[in-house]
Design a protein around this motif. Structure first.
Motif, PDB file in Angstrom:
ATOM      1  N   SER A 183      -3.057  -5.426 -10.677  1.00 55.74           N
ATOM      2  CA  SER A 183      -3.731  -4.575  -9.687  1.00 55.74           C
ATOM      3  C   SER A 183      -3.681  -3.108 -10.075  1.00 55.74           C
ATOM      4  CB  SER A 183      -3.073  -4.747  -8.311  1.00 55.74           C
ATOM      5  OG  SER A 183      -1.739  -4.238  -8.330  1.00 55.74           O
ATOM      6  N   ARG A 184      -2.875  -2.779 -11.096  1.00 57.19           N
ATOM      7  CA  ARG A 184      -2.706  -1.481 -11.762  1.00 57.19           C
ATOM      8  C   ARG A 184      -1.957  -0.430 -10.955  1.00 57.19           C
ATOM      9  NH1 ARG A 184      -9.065   0.412 -11.951  1.00 57.19           N
ATOM     10  NH2 ARG A 184      -9.014   1.805 -10.163  1.00 57.19           N
ATOM     11  N   GLN A 185      -1.538  -0.746  -9.735  1.00 57.41           N
ATOM     12  CA  GLN A 185      -0.749   0.221  -8.985  1.00 57.41           C
ATOM     13  C   GLN A 185       0.638   0.353  -9.604  1.00 57.41           C
ATOM     14  OE1 GLN A 185      -0.098  -0.711  -4.880  1.00 57.41           O
ATOM     15  NE2 GLN A 185       0.701   1.304  -4.392  1.00 57.41           N
ATOM     16  N   MET A 186       1.169   1.554  -9.650  1.00 59.20           N
ATOM     17  CA  MET A 186       2.513   1.806 -10.161  1.00 59.20           C
ATOM     18  C   MET A 186       3.498   1.664  -9.001  1.00 59.20           C
ATOM     19  SD  MET A 186       2.316   2.571 -13.391  1.00 59.20           S
ATOM     20  CE  MET A 186       3.754   3.519 -13.805  1.00 59.20           C
ATOM     21  N   PHE A 206       2.533   6.269  -6.082  1.00 54.64           N
ATOM     22  CA  PHE A 206       1.298   6.336  -6.849  1.00 54.64           C
ATOM     23  C   PHE A 206       0.129   5.701  -6.107  1.00 54.64           C
ATOM     24  CE2 PHE A 206       2.339   7.752 -11.166  1.00 54.64           C
ATOM     25  CZ  PHE A 206       3.725   7.751 -11.120  1.00 54.64           C
ATOM     26  N   GLY A 207      -1.051   6.265  -6.337  1.00 55.24           N
ATOM     27  CA  GLY A 207      -2.284   5.619  -5.909  1.00 55.24           C
ATOM     28  C   GLY A 207      -2.665   4.523  -6.885  1.00 55.24           C
ATOM     29  N   ASN A 208      -3.784   3.881  -6.646  1.00 58.42           N
ATOM     30  CA  ASN A 208      -4.255   2.785  -7.499  1.00 58.42           C
ATOM     31  C   ASN A 208      -5.033   3.271  -8.711  1.00 58.42           C
ATOM     32  OD1 ASN A 208      -3.028   0.946  -5.892  1.00 58.42           O
ATOM     33  ND2 ASN A 208      -4.889   0.187  -4.931  1.00 58.42           N
ATOM     34  N   GLY A 209      -5.238   4.562  -8.815  1.00 54.20           N
ATOM     35  CA  GLY A 209      -5.878   5.111 -10.001  1.00 54.20           C
ATOM     36  C   GLY A 209      -7.396   5.093  -9.954  1.00 54.20           C
ATOM     37  N   ASP A 261       0.846  -1.190   0.000  1.00 52.56           N
ATOM     38  CA  ASP A 261       0.000   0.000   0.000  1.00 52.56           C
ATOM     39  C   ASP A 261       0.892   1.255   0.000  1.00 52.56           C
ATOM     40  OD1 ASP A 261      -2.550   1.365   2.262  1.00 52.56           O
ATOM     41  OD2 ASP A 261      -1.921   1.928   0.232  1.00 52.56           O
ATOM     42  N   SER A 262       0.680   2.116  -1.014  1.00 57.95           N
ATOM     43  CA  SER A 262       1.534   3.303  -1.154  1.00 57.95           C
ATOM     44  C   SER A 262       1.169   4.399  -0.175  1.00 57.95           C
ATOM     45  CB  SER A 262       1.419   3.849  -2.578  1.00 57.95           C
ATOM     46  OG  SER A 262       0.111   4.383  -2.798  1.00 57.95           O
ATOM     47  N   PHE A 318      -4.113   8.616 -12.586  1.00 57.41           N
ATOM     48  CA  PHE A 318      -3.311   8.370 -11.399  1.00 57.41           C
ATOM     49  C   PHE A 318      -3.010   9.671 -10.671  1.00 57.41           C
ATOM     50  CE2 PHE A 318      -2.192   4.003 -11.286  1.00 57.41           C
ATOM     51  CZ  PHE A 318      -2.084   3.552 -12.581  1.00 57.41           C
TER      52      PHE A 318
END
Lengths: 115, 119
Positions: free
Chosen positions: B42-45, A106-109, A1-2, A90
């Protein structure tokens, strides 16, 4: 988790409509960046805010605008939506301005689909 | 303006093998930063590895290492002992040095390479 939170995760809307995407940066991060990821254009920088002030603009359309609020969360407003605006948006944050020792998180968008 | 090119749209590798992803870039800057980001389903960067242009030593992070050739403007990523969890899109990215004026603090991304790790 960012630690970067984006809402909503998915958004489906019609052409001509207006939507707002929200981003909460990591605790303590002052910089917020918005990026657009589309199939044809790839990942593109849209706009950068630092501690509430706009600092840089990239390939952001005039129909799009953003803000960073005193609590440091940010919103990206997309209006007069077109089919081509369908993309993954994003948000990323960094403690100050991003550089080598302060890379972006970055978030998950938010997946936007315009029908 | 900077450009980043990833010439391999898709690649595959057997589990436990080694694979190298290519990246070239074009810039007139002398000092800058280079990054590899991973985007799983999951598309997270997720930041994989980073390199400062003025450092000649290639960066390494566990199974990930880079081959940075400044004169050739090349920045390839090597993944050793590939694992199923390495399956993802990989993006090479460029950032101007912090004091390079306009465009600093922004990432310029390549189009990405889709890597599949085969069991």
């Amino acid at each position: 988790d960012s630690g970067v939170t984006q809402t909503p995760k998915h958004l489906i809307t019609a052409t001509g409509q207006r939507v707002t995407l929200r981003c909460s940066p990591r605790s303590g991060d002052l910089s917020v960046y918005w990026y657009q990821q589309s199939l044809d254009q790839g990942l593109q920088f849209l706009i950068h805010y630092y501690n509430g002030e706009e600092r840089a603009k990239g390939n952001i359309l005039e129909r799009f605008s953003a803000q960073q609020f005193p609590d440091l969360h940010s919103e990206l407003n997309l209006s007069s939506l077109e089919l081509g605006d369908s993309a993954l948006y994003f948000c990323a944050s960094s403690p100050r301005r991003a550089h080598y020792n302060s890379p972006l998180h970055f978030g998950n968008g938010t997946r936007l689909t315009v029908t | 303006a900077q450009t980043v090119t990833q010439s391999q749209p898709e690649m595959s590798v057997q589990e436990a093998e080694t694979v190298t992803l290519s990246c070239t870039y074009d810039t007139s800057e002398s000092n800058y930063y280079l990054f590899w980001y991973k985007q799983p389903p999951s598309r997270q960067m997720i930041l994989v590895i980073r390199q400062e242009a003025y450092k000649q030593q290639n960066a390494t992070e566990n199974r990930f290492s880079v081959n940075f050739q400044k004169a050739a403007k090349s920045f390839s990523l090597k993944i050793s002992d590939s694992q199923l969890g390495d399956t993802a899109m990989y993006f090479c990215a460029f950032m101007k040095h912090a004091y390079s004026g306009a465009g600093s603090y922004q990432l310029t991304f390549g189009k990405g390479t889709k890597l599949s790790v085969i069991p």
